[in-house]
Structure formats: structure tokens, C-alpha cells
Design a protein around this motif. Structure first.
Motif, PDB file in Angstrom:
ATOM      1  N   PRO A 126      -8.519   0.643   1.751  1.00 65.38           N
ATOM      2  CA  PRO A 126      -8.859  -0.452   2.665  1.00 65.38           C
ATOM      3  C   PRO A 126     -10.328  -0.436   3.075  1.00 65.38           C
ATOM      4  CG  PRO A 126      -6.825   0.622   3.355  1.00 65.38           C
ATOM      5  CD  PRO A 126      -7.433   1.488   2.285  1.00 65.38           C
ATOM      6  N   THR A 167      -7.832   1.614  -5.171  1.00 63.58           N
ATOM      7  CA  THR A 167      -8.756   1.175  -4.130  1.00 63.58           C
ATOM      8  C   THR A 167      -8.181   1.506  -2.759  1.00 63.58           C
ATOM      9  OG1 THR A 167     -10.125  -0.678  -3.370  1.00 63.58           O
ATOM     10  CG2 THR A 167      -7.821  -1.168  -3.870  1.00 63.58           C
ATOM     11  N   THR A 208      -5.825  -2.668  -7.496  1.00 62.39           N
ATOM     12  CA  THR A 208      -6.501  -3.952  -7.374  1.00 62.39           C
ATOM     13  C   THR A 208      -5.715  -5.092  -8.023  1.00 62.39           C
ATOM     14  OG1 THR A 208      -7.809  -3.406  -9.350  1.00 62.39           O
ATOM     15  CG2 THR A 208      -8.806  -2.960  -7.204  1.00 62.39           C
ATOM     16  N   ALA A 215       0.854  -1.189   0.000  1.00 59.99           N
ATOM     17  CA  ALA A 215       0.000   0.000   0.000  1.00 59.99           C
ATOM     18  C   ALA A 215       0.886   1.233   0.000  1.00 59.99           C
ATOM     19  CB  ALA A 215      -0.916   0.009   1.220  1.00 59.99           C
ATOM     20  N   TRP A 260      -8.506  -5.714   2.234  1.00 60.66           N
ATOM     21  CA  TRP A 260      -8.753  -5.283   0.864  1.00 60.66           C
ATOM     22  C   TRP A 260      -9.944  -6.052   0.290  1.00 60.66           C
ATOM     23  CZ3 TRP A 260      -6.065  -1.082   0.135  1.00 60.66           C
ATOM     24  CH2 TRP A 260      -4.819  -0.936   0.713  1.00 60.66           C
ATOM     25  N   SER A 267      -4.956  -9.744   4.743  1.00 59.81           N
ATOM     26  CA  SER A 267      -5.217  -9.065   3.479  1.00 59.81           C
ATOM     27  C   SER A 267      -6.641  -9.238   2.985  1.00 59.81           C
ATOM     28  CB  SER A 267      -4.231  -9.559   2.413  1.00 59.81           C
ATOM     29  OG  SER A 267      -2.901  -9.389   2.840  1.00 59.81           O
TER      30      SER A 267
END
Length: 458
Positions: A84, A82, A219, A60, A344, A340
Motif C-alpha cells: 500500500p 506491491t 498488481t 490484500a 494502491w 482503492s
């Protein structure tokens, strides 16, 4: 005559510089990227895990700095951006896993209430008394962050909260990091007259929590950023080409890269501090000497793909305080886990992804273990923290030897020495994580500045 620019280093800093050079110099320029390893991207690495693209380097970037998002939008990747989910991070401290507290500045609290859940009664009392201590006076100097915080707040706050947070950024603890480079806003508040660390932190915290996302990613993985920069920069890429020597010529540069010799009008250095120190020794000796003072931390990422349906905690991950142990007294090998598939939304469904981070500055610990043993240790940590013992369907260990520069006391002065010495050499620029931040936005910012210098743009 068309310009020839050599970019030494194919990480995100070097590739962002190559892209910016292409936009500034046009298609006629020859841009050559020389990378010492067999792949591009540096600390951005997207691998295939259980048939999915998954980041095993940086996962990130800080979204509250504009540079990374601006670059992503500029190069046509905004549709992949995107942020979190609403899942919160946690910290394992004092034998318990609790929500990571808000109301702090990198763990420095604006009030004792903000960190009450992380501390013992004695720890809370020490934090509560900090405002009654004699005022902090830096006198314009830099100081080691850890000793200052320990003197004012006690060891417990540092060990349980500050160090786990800093470990996620620098793979280093506060005792070896400088205040001004790592928490500059706190230093500024003290310079302006805040009498205590608590009041300084309180003055910097927003009245109400911001709803703006703190982090972002792509993504399809941050490796997509690498691929897109290469596509647009259109450089001549030379892999497995470590540059052994850099020489100034009357009208440019000569680079010795393996058996090859390359001539260029300008050079951008985008390599870690040890390589930059070596290459600059005969070109900008003051910069070389300064870079020789930078220490590095190593780390590893153990990526686990667990069977579909594996139940993760309702959290984005967990930081692990130094000194935490299993119930049987075994020390934790990992310093943090990222859940993760909780963090995400694009990773939800199918295999369940978890990554464990290992490695603290000055404490190689589990990094000495072979990959198979490292996986065993990290899985044991995960079981202790979450009860998850499911056999992974896929595993990948990625090691980053000397991957993160440590921003020690006086780091800003050190960077000033490097930049002044490099600026005195025509046709030379430097970029990278060693300068003004280890994250992607900071690297993009220094890459843009390096490209502008080479292109002669104010």
C-alpha cells in the motif's frame, strides 16, 4: 504406481495444496480438483471493472507472515508484488472520521493516549482506569474477547475501535470471538503475568513503529495467484462438481461428485466447515462434530468505479463503528470502505475505484437488500462520509454467503479435535480458513501441511 489425489475445493487453500502436491509427487501423480461452483479461487476473485482488473474478494494479504510472499516468489510472481501507499486508514466513530490510531493491538491500547482521539471524555477515563482494576486471570482458559474488553475498558472502546478492526478480518464482532484464536499474543502476555490488558498490550507493541509493510497484493489482482497455481499444479479440474459423499475403501477412497464417481488414493479437504462436516460424518465423526460447531458470517463487496478525477479523501479507507448513523439518523449499511485508488498506486489514474464492505456476523441488515438497493445504500453511505455523489461508470456486487468462519471461544481446542481425528485416518488431510487463520498466508500454511501429510514428507 502413480499416486491419485483428489482435492475437494478449488479455493486458494485447495489450489495451494494441489500445487505443493505437484512439487512433492512429481508429474506422474494425478491430481484432481473438484470445485462445487463454476469458478476457481474461492474468496480470491479478480473481476473486470471499468476495463481494469479489480479484486472483489480478498484484496490484500498480511505481508508480515511469510507464507504468501514466499509462495508468490516461488511461483514467479515477485515482479507483481506491491504494497500500500502511505495513505492512512481512518475510522468513523462518535459521529467523526478520525485517523485510525496506532499504539494498539487489534484495538487494545497500550496507553490511553493511543486511543484518545477515538473516545469521549468518559471513554478515555474508563480506559485510563483499566490498569487499576484487579489483575486479569485466565487460568489457562479461553474467554470471549468482547465481554472481557467491555468489562475492563467499557463499551465505547469496543464499539468504536475493536469491533471495526475485527469486522475487517472476520466480519464478526468481538462478543462472539475467542481471545486465544483472535489475539493470541495478548492471551500469552496475560498467561505470563501481565496484570492488566493495557500492560499486556504495551508489552507487545514495538518501541518504534516498524517500516515494514503490513499488507501486500499483486498488481494484476490476486486472481493471478489462482491462475498461476493452476498452471503449475496441472490438475484435472472439475467445476460444478460438488462432492456428495466420501467413502473409505480398503486401499483408498471413492468420491461421489454429481453423477460421477471418482476413486483416489488420498483426499485433501479444502472446503468450508459445513461441507467438511458433512463429508467427514462417516469418515472421521469426531472431526465432523467439531466442525459442526463453527459458525459463519456472510458479507458482500460493492465495487464502484467512479469517473476519472473524482476526489477521494486523503486516506486508504474508513472503518465504520457499529451504531454509527447518518446526520438524519439513518444507520450505515456498510461496515467499511476501501479507497482503492488511494491505497494502491497501481490503481491510480483513470477510473477511481472504491469498494464498500457490507455484513457483520449475526446482523444481516443490508445484505437482505437486492443488488440495486444495496448499491444505493452503499452510495448513500459514501456520500455521507465523503460528500462523493458522482454516478459510477461501473458497479459490481459480489456476495459471499457464509464466507468467513467465526473463531469462537475454544476455537483452538476445536481445531485440535479436528486435526487429531483427521490424522487418525490414512490418506486424508484438511486445509482451509477454518483452521489457523482466515487470511491467505494462513491458508497457504495449512495447504502446505496437508500436502506434506499426503506425500509422506515429515
Amino acid at each position: 504406481m502413480a499416486r491419485r489425489v483428489a482435492v475437494i475445493g478449488g479455493g486458494v487453500s485447495g489450489l495451494a495444496a494441489a500445487y505443493r502436491l505437484r512439487t512433492l509427487l512429481g508429474d506422474a501423480a494425478t491430481i484432481t480438483v473438484l470445485e462445487s461452483t463454476g469458478s476457481l479461487g474461492g474468496k480470491l476473485r479478480t473481476a473486470e471493472l471499468a476495463g481494469r482488473r479489480y479484486d472483489v474478494g480478498a484484496e490484500a494479504f498480511l505481508a508480515r507472515r511469510p507464507e504468501a510472499i514466499a509462495l508468490i516468489e516461488e511461483i514467479g510472481l515477485a515482479g507483481e508484488l506491491t504494497h500500500p501507499t502511505a495513505a492512512r486508514s481512518t475510522v468513523r466513530a462518535g459521529g467523526r472520521r478520525v485517523a485510525l490510531p496506532g499504539g494498539t493491538l487489534m484495538g487494545v491500547p497500550g496507553s490511553v493516549g493511543a486511543v484518545a482521539d477515538v473516545l469521549s471524555d468518559a471513554g478515555r477515563a474508563t480506559v485510563a482506569a483499566e490498569g487499576d482494576l484487579p489483575p486479569v486471570s485466565l487460568g489457562g482458559e479461553d474467554v470471549a474477547l468482547g465481554p472481557l474488553l467491555r468489562e475492563r475498558f467499557g463499551d465505547e472502546l469496543v464499539d468504536r475501535l475493536v469491533d471495526p478492526l475485527l469486522g475487517g478480518v472476520y466480519a464478526g464482532g468481538s462478543d462472539s470471538l475467542g481471545l486465544r484464536a483472535t489475539v493470541p499474543a495478548l492471551a500469552s502476555a496475560l498467561d505470563k503475568g501481565a496484570g492488566s490488558l493495557t500492560s499486556a498490550a504495551a508489552s507487545l507493541l514495538p518501541a518504534s513503529p516498524s517500516r515494514a509493510p503490513v499488507f501486500g497484493t499483486l498488481t494484476s489482482g490476486l486472481g493471478t495467484l489462482v491462475d498461476r497455481l493452476v498452471e503449475l499444479a496441472k490438475p484435472d479440474i472439475r467445476l460444478d462438481a460438488p462432492v456428495r459423499a466420501l467413502h473409505r475403501l480398503p486401499t483408498g477412497w471413492r468420491l461421489e461428485a454429481g453423477p460421477d464417481v471418482l476413486e483416489a488414493d488420498s483426499v485433501v479437504l479444502a472446503v468450508p466447515a459445513p461441507a467438511a462436516r458433512r463429508l467427514l460424518e462417516g469418515v472421521a465423526p469426531d472431526a465432523s462434530a467439531a466442525l459442526g460447531e463453527v459458525e459463519l458470517a456472510s458479507m458482500a463487496v460493492v465495487a464502484l468505479a467512479l469517473p476519472p478525477g473524482t476526489e477521494l479523501p486523503d486516506a486508504s479507507g474508513v472503518l465504520i463503528a457499529a451504531g454509527e448513523r447518518h446526520a438524519d439518523g439513518t444507520p450505515f449499511a456498510a461496515k467499511a470502505f476501501t479507497f482503492s485508488s488511494r491505497k494502491w498506486s497501481h490503481l491510480d489514474g483513470g477510473p477511481v475505484f472504491v469498494r464498500g464492505s457490507v455484513g457483520r456476523f449475526g446482523e444481516p441488515g443490508a445484505l437482505r437488500a437486492a443488488d440495486e438497493e444495496l448499491v444505493r445504500l452503499v452510495r448513500a453511505d459514501l456520500a455521507e462520509l465523503t460528500g462523493i455523489t458522482a454516478e459510477p461508470v461501473d458497479v459490481l456486487v459480489t456476495r459471499w454467503g457464509g464466507g468467513l468462519p467465526q473463531y469462537g471461544v475454544g476455537h483452538l481446542d476445536l481445531v485440535g479435535r479436528v486435526e487429531r481425528a483427521v490424522a487418525a485416518v490414512p490418506g486424508l488431510a484438511i486445509t482451509g480458513a477454518v483452521l489457523h487463520g482466515v487470511g491467505v498466508p494462513a491458508c497457504v500454511a495449512t495447504a502446505d501441511a496437508a500436502a506434506a501429510r499426503i506425500a509422506g514428507v515429515p
